[in-house]
Design an enzyme around this catalytic site. Structure first.
Site, PDB file in Angstrom:
ATOM      1  N   HIS A  74       0.679  -1.088   0.060  1.00 10.79           N
ATOM      2  CA  HIS A  74       0.028   0.084   0.132  1.00 10.79           C
ATOM      3  C   HIS A  74       1.039   1.081   0.121  1.00 10.79           C
ATOM      4  CE1 HIS A  74      -4.192  -1.148   1.053  1.00 10.79           C
ATOM      5  NE2 HIS A  74      -3.794  -2.244   0.525  1.00 10.79           N
ATOM      6  N   TYR A 203      -9.484   6.276   6.891  1.00 10.37           N
ATOM      7  CA  TYR A 203      -9.671   6.689   8.207  1.00 10.37           C
ATOM      8  C   TYR A 203     -10.599   7.842   8.506  1.00 10.37           C
ATOM      9  CZ  TYR A 203      -5.498   3.948   9.693  1.00 10.37           C
ATOM     10  OH  TYR A 203      -4.474   3.008   9.568  1.00 10.37           O
ATOM     11  N   PRO A 294      -5.093   1.476  18.458  1.00 15.21           N
ATOM     12  CA  PRO A 294      -4.759   0.592  16.983  1.00 15.21           C
ATOM     13  C   PRO A 294      -5.086   1.696  15.902  1.00 15.21           C
ATOM     14  CG  PRO A 294      -7.083   0.025  17.862  1.00 15.21           C
ATOM     15  CD  PRO A 294      -6.337   0.872  18.857  1.00 15.21           C
ATOM     16  N   LYS A 298       0.510   0.436  14.994  1.00  9.42           N
ATOM     17  CA  LYS A 298       1.630   0.337  15.448  1.00  9.42           C
ATOM     18  C   LYS A 298       1.954  -0.956  16.452  1.00  9.42           C
ATOM     19  CE  LYS A 298       3.375   3.847  13.353  1.00  9.42           C
ATOM     20  NZ  LYS A 298       3.984   3.412  12.120  1.00  9.42           N
ATOM     21  N   TYR A 385       3.594   6.968  10.003  1.00  9.47           N
ATOM     22  CA  TYR A 385       2.664   5.845   9.462  1.00  9.47           C
ATOM     23  C   TYR A 385       3.608   4.773   8.956  1.00  9.47           C
ATOM     24  CZ  TYR A 385      -1.481   3.407   8.150  1.00  9.47           C
ATOM     25  OH  TYR A 385      -2.417   2.193   8.096  1.00  9.47           O
TER      26      TYR A 385
END
Ligand code: APR
Ligand code: PHB
Length: 394
Positions: A74, A203, A294, A298, A385
């Site tokens: 991704h 998100y 979550p 991580k 990220y």
């Protein structure tokens, strides 16, 4: 029965299994003691985003064949505000870095299969595990298996037994410092054999609450909605959950494919760190030492980076260099706290807090607008990220 090993590892989750695999590759003898049975460990549904560093460690451990074949690279993800989303192009913003979507359940299965294939000392259903002489020169672990008492003498003990394990609790209370934030909501998750609504993760910050669209493959989706902690699973039939997801995912709603839940659960969110991550001959790694909400994906990646540092340190010790084990706790915590910060920040940015007033809501909206408009702001999000370097420069 009395046995001896070089490193006794408590817990056969991702941390314990990966550590055992890396130490074995380095010729170091270790024994894994796991409280549950294999089916329970392999059946746990967890997250599914691997940082490049984690992929590299799994390759080094020799367990990445299926990951390389089935993992989904991704290059970006989407952030949404009240149903409208924009993309964070991680590969562009980080000079070529990305993440891989591959379920933690699969990582655990691959690691256990490798252990079984090499006849590793992996003891399931080890009960009453207790740690002894941790700060002495001759530590040992006792446990029961099939009603028989065992003693395992060792040089070191790796506490990889998660948040509820025994290892962290074996550090004297006057030594251990812990830090915690408990969030006033949970995540209701659903796993379903339906295609994801988008090829990347979404998100979503919504007036009604947070939502996340994720996946396990191109045919298996994983979705979450934020719910109040007092919510009960029985109050969330599949259709209500699909309806709520459609409301919170806005422009992506038409692309949601509904289907029956393979798994559905509500998980609490907390930030937690225990210091130090070493006491005498005991080293903590993974959830035994820290928990993250979550949101930043991580948890598994921090467990992997702890294990990478610990495997390096223990390997160096057996080659006569103790710098790694001396600095393990400080090095691991430096990385843990940065991941805790990102996970806390990302959770604060995207969730609806019960006591949130109009000003706080507009702070979230303004920060999301700034990230949408500023490449510099998106770069900060992207580099956290994809994962910060294991050995930071400077
Ligand atoms: N004795 C032996 N084993 C134990 C004990 C004990 N007293 N207590 C716990 N365990 C085992 C658990 O059964 C579990 O299999 O230790 C293992 C800990 O595994 P995890 O909780 O998965 O922790 P870790 O390996 O650090 O992986 C962290 O897993 O829970 C997720 O979100 C978390 O992604 C993160 C990752
Ligand atoms: C998941 O797919 O379970 C997942 C993905 C990203 C997250 C959390 C969970 O941040």
């Amino acid at each position: 029965m009395r046995q001896r090993t070089q490193v006794a590892i408590i817990g056969a989750g991702p941390a314990g299994l990966l550590l055992s695999q890396l130490l074995s590759k380095a010729g170091i003898d270790c024994t894994l003691l796991e409280r549950k049975d294999r089916a329970y460990v392999e059946g746990r549904i967890r997250a599914g985003v691997l940082e490049q560093g984690t992929v590299d460690l799994l390759r080094e451990a020799g367990v990445a064949a299926r990951l390389d074949a089935e993992g989904l690279p991704h290059d970006g993800f989407r952030l949404a505000l009240d149903g409208e989303s924009f993309r964070v192009d991680m590969r562009h913003l980080t000079g070529g870095k990305s993440v891989t979507v591959y379920g933690q359940t699969e990582v655990t299965k691959d690691l256990i299969e490798a252990h079984v294939a090499r006849g590793a000392a992996l003891v399931f259903e080890a009960e009453e595990v207790a740690l002894h002489e941790i700060d002495g020169k001759a530590p040992y672990v006792t446990y029961e298996k099939d009603g028989q008492a065992h003693r395992l003498d060792c040089d070191f003990i790796a506490g990889c037994d998660g948040y509820h394990g025994i290892a962290r609790r074996s550090i004297p209370a006057e030594v251990l410092k812990s830090f915690e934030r408990v969030y006033p909501f949970g995540w209701l998750g659903i796993l379903a054999d339906v295609p994801p609504c988008d090829h990347e993760l979404i998100y979503a910050n919504h007036e009604r609450g947070f939502a996340l669209a994720s996946m396990r493959s191109t045919t298996r989706s994983r979705y979450y909605v934020q719910v109040a902690m007092e919510e009960k699973l029985e109050d969330w039939p599949d259709e209500r959950l699909w309806d709520e997801l459609a409301l919170r995912l806005g422009e992506h709603a038409p692309h949601i494919t509904r289907g029956p839940a393979l798994e559905k659960s509500i998980a609490p969110l907390r930030s937690f760190v225990a210091e130090p991550m070493r006491w005498g001959q005991l080293f903590l790694a993974g959830d035994a030492a820290h928990i993250v909400p979550p949101t930043g994906a991580k948890g598994l990646n921090l467990a992997a980076s702890d294990v990478g540092l610990l495997a390096e340190a223990l390997t160096a010790h057996y080659r006569g260099d103790d710098a790694g084990i001396e600095h393990y706790s400080a090095r691991a915590l430096a990385r843990v706290w940065k991941a805790e910060r990102f996970s806390w920040w990302f959770t604060s940015l995207t969730h609806r807090f019960p006591e949130m007033d109009g000003f706080s809501r507009r702070m979230q909206m303004a920060e999301l607008a700034y990230i949408r408009e500023s490449e510099a702001a998106r770069r900060v999000v992207a580099e956290n990220y994809v994962g910060l370097p294991l050995h930071p420069s400077g």
